[in-house]
Write a protein that holds these residues in place. Structure first.
Motif, PDB file in Angstrom:
ATOM      1  N   SER A 139     -13.726  -2.084   2.964  1.00  0.00           N
ATOM      2  CA  SER A 139     -13.695  -3.055   1.880  1.00  0.00           C
ATOM      3  C   SER A 139     -13.745  -4.461   2.461  1.00  0.00           C
ATOM      4  O   SER A 139     -13.764  -4.639   3.674  1.00  0.00           O
TER       5      SER A 139
ATOM      6  N   MET B 138      -8.018   1.887   7.911  1.00  0.00           N
ATOM      7  CA  MET B 138      -6.642   1.895   8.432  1.00  0.00           C
ATOM      8  C   MET B 138      -5.881   0.635   8.017  1.00  0.00           C
ATOM      9  O   MET B 138      -4.990   0.181   8.731  1.00  0.00           O
ATOM     10  N   ILE B 139      -6.232   0.066   6.837  1.00  0.00           N
ATOM     11  CA  ILE B 139      -5.617  -1.205   6.420  1.00  0.00           C
ATOM     12  C   ILE B 139      -5.750  -2.177   7.596  1.00  0.00           C
ATOM     13  O   ILE B 139      -4.790  -2.787   8.061  1.00  0.00           O
ATOM     14  N   GLU B 140      -6.983  -2.288   8.085  1.00  0.00           N
ATOM     15  CA  GLU B 140      -7.153  -3.005   9.332  1.00  0.00           C
ATOM     16  C   GLU B 140      -7.531  -4.475   9.168  1.00  0.00           C
ATOM     17  O   GLU B 140      -7.917  -4.918   8.093  1.00  0.00           O
TER      18      GLU B 140
ATOM     19  N   PHE C  80      -7.114  -6.855   1.456  1.00  0.00           N
ATOM     20  CA  PHE C  80      -5.732  -6.803   1.961  1.00  0.00           C
ATOM     21  C   PHE C  80      -5.161  -8.160   2.375  1.00  0.00           C
ATOM     22  O   PHE C  80      -3.952  -8.342   2.368  1.00  0.00           O
TER      23      PHE C  80
ATOM     24  N   GLU D 175      -9.502  14.636  -0.232  1.00  0.00           N
ATOM     25  CA  GLU D 175      -9.314  14.355   1.190  1.00  0.00           C
ATOM     26  C   GLU D 175      -7.957  14.892   1.657  1.00  0.00           C
ATOM     27  O   GLU D 175      -6.927  14.638   1.041  1.00  0.00           O
TER      28      GLU D 175
ATOM     29  N   LYS E  28     -12.664   8.168  11.596  1.00  0.00           N
ATOM     30  CA  LYS E  28     -11.982   6.898  11.903  1.00  0.00           C
ATOM     31  C   LYS E  28     -12.037   6.723  13.411  1.00  0.00           C
ATOM     32  O   LYS E  28     -11.627   7.616  14.156  1.00  0.00           O
TER      33      LYS E  28
ATOM     34  N   PHE F  54       0.883  -1.178   0.000  1.00  0.00           N
ATOM     35  CA  PHE F  54       0.000   0.000   0.000  1.00  0.00           C
ATOM     36  C   PHE F  54       0.915   1.221   0.000  1.00  0.00           C
ATOM     37  O   PHE F  54       1.576   1.523   0.988  1.00  0.00           O
TER      38      PHE F  54
ATOM     39  N   TRP G 148       3.899   7.410  10.673  1.00  0.00           N
ATOM     40  CA  TRP G 148       3.746   8.169   9.424  1.00  0.00           C
ATOM     41  C   TRP G 148       2.350   8.774   9.267  1.00  0.00           C
ATOM     42  O   TRP G 148       2.183   9.803   8.620  1.00  0.00           O
ATOM     43  N   TYR G 149       1.347   8.142   9.843  1.00  0.00           N
ATOM     44  CA  TYR G 149      -0.022   8.651   9.668  1.00  0.00           C
ATOM     45  C   TYR G 149      -0.429   9.550  10.836  1.00  0.00           C
ATOM     46  O   TYR G 149      -0.931  10.653  10.648  1.00  0.00           O
TER      47      TYR G 149
ATOM     48  N   ASP H 232      -7.233  11.230  -2.252  1.00  0.00           N
ATOM     49  CA  ASP H 232      -6.708  11.466  -0.905  1.00  0.00           C
ATOM     50  C   ASP H 232      -5.241  11.895  -1.024  1.00  0.00           C
ATOM     51  O   ASP H 232      -4.419  11.161  -1.566  1.00  0.00           O
TER      52      ASP H 232
ATOM     53  N   ASN I 120     -14.206  12.523   7.208  1.00  0.00           N
ATOM     54  CA  ASN I 120     -13.871  11.100   7.280  1.00  0.00           C
ATOM     55  C   ASN I 120     -13.714  10.792   8.771  1.00  0.00           C
ATOM     56  O   ASN I 120     -12.884  11.388   9.446  1.00  0.00           O
TER      57      ASN I 120
ATOM     58  N   ASN J 233      -3.316  12.949   1.703  1.00  0.00           N
ATOM     59  CA  ASN J 233      -2.554  12.757   2.964  1.00  0.00           C
ATOM     60  C   ASN J 233      -1.585  13.925   3.211  1.00  0.00           C
ATOM     61  O   ASN J 233      -0.396  13.719   3.477  1.00  0.00           O
TER      62      ASN J 233
ATOM     63  N   LYS K 182     -11.239   5.338  -4.317  1.00  0.00           N
ATOM     64  CA  LYS K 182     -10.383   6.423  -3.843  1.00  0.00           C
ATOM     65  C   LYS K 182      -8.980   6.171  -4.358  1.00  0.00           C
ATOM     66  O   LYS K 182      -8.502   5.044  -4.321  1.00  0.00           O
TER      67      LYS K 182
ATOM     68  N   ASP L   9      -9.422  14.395   7.148  1.00  0.00           N
ATOM     69  CA  ASP L   9      -9.094  13.106   7.780  1.00  0.00           C
ATOM     70  C   ASP L   9      -8.148  13.402   8.954  1.00  0.00           C
ATOM     71  O   ASP L   9      -8.597  13.613  10.096  1.00  0.00           O
TER      72      ASP L   9
ATOM     73  N   PHE M 163       0.148   2.204  13.268  1.00  0.00           N
ATOM     74  CA  PHE M 163       1.103   1.481  12.430  1.00  0.00           C
ATOM     75  C   PHE M 163       2.415   1.255  13.184  1.00  0.00           C
ATOM     76  O   PHE M 163       2.595   1.739  14.300  1.00  0.00           O
TER      77      PHE M 163
HETATM   78  O1  OSB Z   1      -5.442   8.429   4.721  1.00  0.00           O
HETATM   79  O2  OSB Z   1      -7.257   7.355   4.658  1.00  0.00           O
HETATM   80  C1  OSB Z   1      -6.048   7.378   4.811  1.00  0.00           C
HETATM   81  C2  OSB Z   1      -4.826   3.804   5.183  1.00  0.00           C
HETATM   82  C3  OSB Z   1      -3.890   3.956   6.164  1.00  0.00           C
HETATM   83  C4  OSB Z   1      -3.647   5.200   6.692  1.00  0.00           C
HETATM   84  C5  OSB Z   1      -4.338   6.309   6.212  1.00  0.00           C
HETATM   85  C6  OSB Z   1      -5.291   6.163   5.226  1.00  0.00           C
HETATM   86  C7  OSB Z   1      -5.514   4.895   4.679  1.00  0.00           C
HETATM   87  C8  OSB Z   1      -6.474   4.703   3.616  1.00  0.00           C
HETATM   88  C9  OSB Z   1      -7.538   3.650   3.786  1.00  0.00           C
HETATM   89  O3  OSB Z   1      -6.463   5.367   2.626  1.00  0.00           O
HETATM   90  C10 OSB Z   1      -7.140   2.290   3.370  1.00  0.00           C
HETATM   91  C11 OSB Z   1      -8.136   1.236   3.791  1.00  0.00           C
HETATM   92  O4  OSB Z   1      -8.047   0.716   4.904  1.00  0.00           O
HETATM   93  O5  OSB Z   1      -9.012   0.910   2.987  1.00  0.00           O
END
Ligand code: OSB
Ligand code: MG
Length: 369
Positions: A317, A291-293, A322, A213, A262, A19, A55-56, A188, A260, A190, A161, A238, A51
């Protein structure tokens, strides 16, 4: 809530494919699974979505583990609660560390709902039986992005997205629009831009995006308001929104037209619901971020997105987006562009114990007296 034990499992799983954003590349996902068990043997589950590196947001798996182990769980051991809402005042004495708080708070919500034989969606006053599903494309190759979008449309996702930055925006989006002229697309950034990029950002208006975003830095609340006056594409925030107060400020100042939400970023379901309720009243549409969860957090997101203000398909999703194999059973599936909201107690998914075992890096247990 008569808590007997809390267990923390640190797990790690490889993503099916990397990703990629301008901030870095996620290939392996570490996460924390929180299991809270009561005196009757009922267990609630939560997930720490920070994470491995900051970074986020500023949190990491290690900071969350520290917060849970040394601060939040001891606080709960000393102060028994009757309802998950009480963590709101309990955690108020602790600054930030929202993802650590959310990991524990969401587990308490699942336990509370199961203990009352109600679905989490019902407990949160959700109104939807299905939620619309969207998906994220995160690659630096235009050809790959187009290929992935084609596949995701086939899978039924209702909106796509894409990740953008100043090195991958106008040409990238032109090419995507050439292939998919009418597709609901959002972008997005970021925080890849500043107001110095105003002309670049204005140029994105021609792509008829659902929204852009987080174009600017997390603290650029005023700058986002300046930008929103100059572009027709709605701004969605976000990273800027980590509390109810942030949401109020951004809406009042006109810094965004969409939010958004979260659960991890804002510190739990209670705060997520407060932001939802405020936006619903103000006519600001919201959607549930991702969050790629793993499956636990995915399940909490599904319950949250069943609230009436979640009118835009979110980044929720299928498990298979993933993971080769998720840690929940059944896995989250997308059918005809939607995900069913479970009606069984709590999050409505069981743990895939075999998968939890094989992905586990370490485990910690805490006894309550
Ligand atoms: O900025 O929305 C974001 C994933 C990790 C950290 C930040 C973001 C994201 C995504 C969503 O874009 C990914 C997902 O889980 O579908
Ligand atoms: Mg985002």
């Amino acid at each position: 809530m008569k808590i007997k034990t809390i267990e923390l499992f640190v797990i790690q799983m490889a993503l099916k494919s990397p990703f990629l954003t301008h901030l870095g590349n996620v290939k392996d996902r570490e996460g924390i699974i929180v299991k809270v068990t009561n005196a009757d043997g009922v267990s609630g589950f939560g997930e720490g979505v920070a994470f491995s590196t900051p970074w986020y947001t500023e949190e990491t798996v290690t900071t969350c583990l520290h917060m849970l182990t040394d601060i939040l769980i001891p606080l709960l051991q000393k102060n028994p609660i009757k309802h998950p809402d009480e963590t709101f005042s309990l955690f108020k004495s602790i600054r930030r560390n929202n993802m650590a708080k959310a990991a524990l708070e969401t587990a308490l919500w699942d336990l509370y709902a199961k203990d009352h034989a109600a679905s989490l969606s019902t407990m949160l006053e959700g109104t939807r039986s299905v939620i619309a599903s969207g998906v994220v494309v995160a690659t630096d190759s235009t050809a790959k992005a187009i290929q992935q979008i084609e596949q995701y449309i086939e899978d039924g996702y209702q909106r796509i997205k894409v990740k953008i930055n100043p090195k991958q925006d106008v040409d990238f989006l032109s090419e995507i629009r050439r292939f998919f002229p009418d597709l609901p697309i959002m972008a997005d950034a970021n925080s890849a831009y500043s107001l110095h990029d105003l002309e670049r950002l204005k140029a994105l208006d021609e792509f008829n995006l659902m929204m852009i975003e987080q174009p600017l830095a997390p603290n650029d609340i005023i700058e986002h308001a300046v930008l929103q006056k100059q572009i027709s594409t709605p701004i969605c925030l976000d990273e800027s929104i980590v509390s109810f107060e942030d949401a109020k400020l951004a809406v009042e100042l006109g810094s965004c037209k969409v939010i958004n939400i979260k659960v991890g970023r804002v510190g739990g379901l209670n705060e997520a619901k407060r932001i939802h309720d405020y936006c619903y009243e103000k006519g600001i549409p919201v959607w549930c971020g991702g969050m790629i969860e793993f499956g636990i957090s995915r399940a909490h997101n599904i319950a949250l997105a069943s609230l009436p203000g979640f009118t835009i398909p979110g980044d929720i999703s299928a498990s298979s987006r993933f993971w080769d194999e998720d840690i929940i059973s059944p896995e989250v599936i997308v059918k005809n562009g939607v995900i069913d909201v479970p009606v069984t107690p709590g999050i409505g998914f069981s743990i895939n114990e075999k998968r939890l075992q094989e992905t586990q890096l370490c485990k910690k247990s805490f006894a309550f007296s």
